[in-house]
Design a protein around this motif. Structure first.
Motif, PDB file in Angstrom:
ATOM      1  N   ASP A 170       0.645  -1.153   0.023  1.00 59.95           N
ATOM      2  CA  ASP A 170      -0.307   0.256  -0.236  1.00 59.95           C
ATOM      3  C   ASP A 170       0.710   1.302   0.258  1.00 59.95           C
ATOM      4  OD1 ASP A 170      -2.336  -1.736   0.134  1.00 59.95           O
ATOM      5  OD2 ASP A 170      -2.249  -1.743   3.025  1.00 59.95           O
ATOM      6  N   TYR A 171       0.214   2.526  -0.592  1.00 58.12           N
ATOM      7  CA  TYR A 171       0.854   3.546   0.205  1.00 58.12           C
ATOM      8  C   TYR A 171       0.388   4.826   0.735  1.00 58.12           C
ATOM      9  CZ  TYR A 171      -1.449   5.575  -4.087  1.00 58.12           C
ATOM     10  OH  TYR A 171      -3.082   5.482  -4.437  1.00 58.12           O
ATOM     11  N   ALA A 172       1.055   5.429   1.927  1.00 64.61           N
ATOM     12  CA  ALA A 172       0.796   6.515   2.023  1.00 64.61           C
ATOM     13  C   ALA A 172       0.913   7.979   2.412  1.00 64.61           C
ATOM     14  CB  ALA A 172       0.738   6.732   3.758  1.00 64.61           C
ATOM     15  N   VAL A 173      -0.448   9.279   1.900  1.00 65.14           N
ATOM     16  CA  VAL A 173       0.322  10.142   1.231  1.00 65.14           C
ATOM     17  C   VAL A 173       0.170  11.074   1.772  1.00 65.14           C
ATOM     18  CG1 VAL A 173      -0.961  12.319  -0.780  1.00 65.14           C
ATOM     19  CG2 VAL A 173      -0.510   9.748  -1.271  1.00 65.14           C
ATOM     20  N   HIS A 174       0.441  11.578   2.800  1.00 59.43           N
ATOM     21  CA  HIS A 174       1.109  12.914   3.847  1.00 59.43           C
ATOM     22  C   HIS A 174       0.587  14.344   3.101  1.00 59.43           C
ATOM     23  CE1 HIS A 174       3.257  10.377   6.513  1.00 59.43           C
ATOM     24  NE2 HIS A 174       3.886   9.422   6.093  1.00 59.43           N
ATOM     25  N   PHE A 207      -4.022  21.634  -0.319  1.00 54.55           N
ATOM     26  CA  PHE A 207      -3.188  23.095   0.098  1.00 54.55           C
ATOM     27  C   PHE A 207      -1.736  22.670  -0.453  1.00 54.55           C
ATOM     28  CE2 PHE A 207      -6.290  22.531   3.488  1.00 54.55           C
ATOM     29  CZ  PHE A 207      -6.661  23.439   3.660  1.00 54.55           C
ATOM     30  N   SER A 208      -1.596  23.790  -0.891  1.00 48.24           N
ATOM     31  CA  SER A 208       0.320  23.703  -2.108  1.00 48.24           C
ATOM     32  C   SER A 208       1.679  23.170  -1.362  1.00 48.24           C
ATOM     33  CB  SER A 208      -0.013  25.353  -2.077  1.00 48.24           C
ATOM     34  OG  SER A 208      -0.792  25.077  -3.323  1.00 48.24           O
ATOM     35  N   GLY A 209       2.194  22.303  -1.015  1.00 48.85           N
ATOM     36  CA  GLY A 209       2.922  22.130  -0.740  1.00 48.85           C
ATOM     37  C   GLY A 209       4.156  20.758  -1.346  1.00 48.85           C
ATOM     38  N   THR A 210       5.140  20.238   0.101  1.00 49.29           N
ATOM     39  CA  THR A 210       5.534  19.074  -0.647  1.00 49.29           C
ATOM     40  C   THR A 210       5.325  18.034  -0.036  1.00 49.29           C
ATOM     41  OG1 THR A 210       7.660  19.896  -0.718  1.00 49.29           O
ATOM     42  CG2 THR A 210       7.042  17.993  -0.005  1.00 49.29           C
ATOM     43  N   HIS A 211       4.300  16.696  -0.498  1.00 51.79           N
ATOM     44  CA  HIS A 211       3.522  15.471   0.083  1.00 51.79           C
ATOM     45  C   HIS A 211       4.440  14.428  -0.045  1.00 51.79           C
ATOM     46  CE1 HIS A 211       0.203  18.657  -0.751  1.00 51.79           C
ATOM     47  NE2 HIS A 211      -0.863  17.759  -0.182  1.00 51.79           N
ATOM     48  N   ARG A 212       4.745  14.716   1.395  1.00 51.47           N
ATOM     49  CA  ARG A 212       5.859  13.347   1.105  1.00 51.47           C
ATOM     50  C   ARG A 212       4.835  11.422   0.223  1.00 51.47           C
ATOM     51  NH1 ARG A 212       7.051   9.693   5.885  1.00 51.47           N
ATOM     52  NH2 ARG A 212       6.030  11.479   7.077  1.00 51.47           N
ATOM     53  N   VAL A 213       5.367  10.352  -0.098  1.00 52.37           N
ATOM     54  CA  VAL A 213       4.760   9.402  -0.359  1.00 52.37           C
ATOM     55  C   VAL A 213       5.456   7.927   0.466  1.00 52.37           C
ATOM     56  CG1 VAL A 213       3.584   8.129  -1.399  1.00 52.37           C
ATOM     57  CG2 VAL A 213       3.681  10.245  -2.038  1.00 52.37           C
ATOM     58  N   GLU A 248      10.324   5.314   0.128  1.00 50.30           N
ATOM     59  CA  GLU A 248       9.553   7.369   0.072  1.00 50.30           C
ATOM     60  C   GLU A 248       9.908   8.512  -1.366  1.00 50.30           C
ATOM     61  OE1 GLU A 248      10.493  10.038   3.280  1.00 50.30           O
ATOM     62  OE2 GLU A 248      10.544   8.526   4.389  1.00 50.30           O
ATOM     63  N   ALA A 249       9.209   8.791  -1.333  1.00 52.87           N
ATOM     64  CA  ALA A 249       9.436   9.815  -2.227  1.00 52.87           C
ATOM     65  C   ALA A 249       8.429  10.790  -2.286  1.00 52.87           C
ATOM     66  CB  ALA A 249       9.074   9.090  -3.760  1.00 52.87           C
ATOM     67  N   SER A 250       8.390  11.927  -3.162  1.00 49.53           N
ATOM     68  CA  SER A 250       8.263  13.182  -2.325  1.00 49.53           C
ATOM     69  C   SER A 250       7.011  14.665  -3.334  1.00 49.53           C
ATOM     70  CB  SER A 250       8.114  14.018  -1.937  1.00 49.53           C
ATOM     71  OG  SER A 250       9.410  15.194  -2.284  1.00 49.53           O
ATOM     72  N   PHE A 251       5.975  14.901  -3.947  1.00 45.30           N
ATOM     73  CA  PHE A 251       6.033  15.524  -5.248  1.00 45.30           C
ATOM     74  C   PHE A 251       5.062  17.222  -4.395  1.00 45.30           C
ATOM     75  CE2 PHE A 251       2.106  13.332  -3.690  1.00 45.30           C
ATOM     76  CZ  PHE A 251       0.742  14.506  -4.340  1.00 45.30           C
ATOM     77  N   GLU A 252       5.615  17.923  -5.146  1.00 44.54           N
ATOM     78  CA  GLU A 252       4.556  19.046  -5.027  1.00 44.54           C
ATOM     79  C   GLU A 252       3.515  19.743  -5.475  1.00 44.54           C
ATOM     80  OE1 GLU A 252       6.652  21.329  -3.190  1.00 44.54           O
ATOM     81  OE2 GLU A 252       8.148  20.370  -2.448  1.00 44.54           O
ATOM     82  N   LEU A 253       2.726  20.182  -5.033  1.00 41.23           N
ATOM     83  CA  LEU A 253       1.524  20.286  -5.643  1.00 41.23           C
ATOM     84  C   LEU A 253       0.929  21.464  -4.855  1.00 41.23           C
ATOM     85  CD1 LEU A 253      -0.608  18.894  -6.466  1.00 41.23           C
ATOM     86  CD2 LEU A 253      -2.159  19.601  -3.653  1.00 41.23           C
ATOM     87  N   GLN A 254       0.712  22.695  -6.047  1.00 46.44           N
ATOM     88  CA  GLN A 254       0.188  23.644  -6.381  1.00 46.44           C
ATOM     89  C   GLN A 254      -1.478  23.953  -6.359  1.00 46.44           C
ATOM     90  OE1 GLN A 254       1.477  26.508  -5.941  1.00 46.44           O
ATOM     91  NE2 GLN A 254      -0.712  27.502  -5.936  1.00 46.44           N
ATOM     92  N   ALA A 255      -2.043  23.876  -4.862  1.00 45.60           N
ATOM     93  CA  ALA A 255      -3.521  23.879  -4.526  1.00 45.60           C
ATOM     94  C   ALA A 255      -4.234  25.331  -4.844  1.00 45.60           C
ATOM     95  CB  ALA A 255      -3.855  23.155  -3.557  1.00 45.60           C
TER      96      ALA A 255
END
Length: 361
Positions: free
Chosen positions: A290-294, A337-343, A354-361
């Motif tokens: 599975d995977y967890a999105v923070h 919300f915008s920011g760095t989302h860790r997975v 783990e890895a991360s992505f940037e979201l512009q909300a």
């Protein structure tokens, strides 16, 4: 375009219910009932519509509940079924608490034509001894819909239903009922038992782990499916005992990598997860991945949400590449919300990459 869900209870249903009640009780004030039930109905959502019809029933049916119960029995026996019975059940829950045995008898018939899972809950709260004795008797009822009510109506956290706070704190009164229904012939009943156990797992994971350890060995395929569905929340949370019971409690022997594309997203985009597995074991491995999105919160902190990925057998030396698309779009239960989302990549409940992505909300 699909018909709005709320239109399951509409003006046509009101008039049909009124006609059936009038057939069962010639003195029924049909005109008053229809006027009260239909006023402003189109502006209401589904549950509010059911409650408005219940208000109209309270105004139009006899004040004597025993007389009203006879009317409702005749109406149900005459073919009343479906969503019209939601407000009828609510009426029984409001007006029948003073005559619980008679009210429960009405619900026994009602649930066979719709469901009494919401209506029975006030009786569990107000008259627990009588209601649980009734549920024990109903657990062997010839009707699968009645047997399903035994489990569904007593769920601690039933959606759209009154929360049963005492059962949330101590679910032990329902466990013998679930035991009796564990191998029920009806798939609907077994699915209800699984959902009930999943409710319990949210507050008492050890009880469900005990249940699985006791009932999984030598289980039939039907029982295994029930127990697997009951464990879904605990498996997502990586509960060590439950994973061990399913043979998925050991750590990945090998390497796992997680790659996310794209690394920058706008709200409404989709994220692609790519998982690469390279085993370092001489035996096959049973894996739940599975995977967890923070998710970033308004205050800058994060809140993790676990999503289902894959369940697989990894053979010795078998390198695997898994891909999954994850939509990042607005939903009613989450605000982005915008920011760095860790997975985090979770394999058998443990973070392996783990890895991360940037979201512009």
């Amino acid at each position: 375009m699909a018909e709005p869900f709320k239109n399951l209870i509409d003006e046509r249903l009101v008039r049909d219910l009124a006609a059936r009640l009038a057939a069962a009780l010639p003195a029924f004030d049909r005109r008053r009932f229809e006027r009260l039930a239909i006023a402003g109905l189109s502006a209401l959502e589904l549950k509010a519509r059911a409650m408005q019809l219940c208000d109209a029933l309270e105004a139009a049916l006899p004040d004597d509940f025993m007389q009203s119960a006879d009317v409702l029995d005749r109406t149900i026996a005459g073919g009343l079924a479906g969503w019209a019975l939601w407000p009828v059940g609510e009426y029984v829950a409001r007006r029948g608490l003073g005559q619980p045995e008679r009210a429960l008898a009405v619900l026994h018939g009602l649930t066979q034509a719709f469901t009494a899972e919401w209506a029975i809950r006030p009786f569990i709260v107000r008259h627990p001894e009588l209601t649980f004795a009734t549920l024990r008797r109903w657990s062997t009822d010839p009707s699968a819909k009645v047997r399903r009510l035994v489990s569904e109506g007593s769920r601690p956290r039933l959606p759209w239903g009154l929360q049963l706070k005492e059962l949330i704190a101590d679910p032990s009164p329902t466990l013998p009922l679930l035991e009796a229904l564990l191998d029920d012939d009806s798939e609907d009943v077994r699915r209800s038992v699984a959902n009930h156990l999943n409710d319990i797992a949210k507050d008492h994971p050890h009880l469900v782990a005990d249940w699985v350890e006791r009932h999984l060995p030598s289980a039939s395929p039907e029982r295994r499916a029930l127990l697997r569905h009951a464990c879904r929340s605990l498996i997502k949370r990586g509960d060590a005992r439950v994973l061990q019971a399913w043979g998925q409690g050991t750590r990945l022997r090998g390497e796992a990598t997680l790659t996310l594309t794209p690394r920058r997203l706008q709200l409404g985009d989709s994220l692609v997860l790519e998982v690469r597995l390279q085993p370092r074991a001489r035996a096959a491995q049973s894996l739940v991945i599975d995977y967890a999105v923070h998710h970033v919160k308004a205050n800058g902190g994060t809140s993790a949400k676990v999503f289902k990925g894959w369940a697989l057998q990894l053979a010795p030396g078998e390198a695997r590449v898994l891909r999954k698309s994850h939509a990042v779009r607005p939903i009613t239960t989450r605000r982005y919300f915008s920011g760095t989302h860790r997975v985090e990549l979770l394999i058998n409940g443990r973070v392996e990459a783990e890895a991360s992505f940037e979201l512009q909300a």
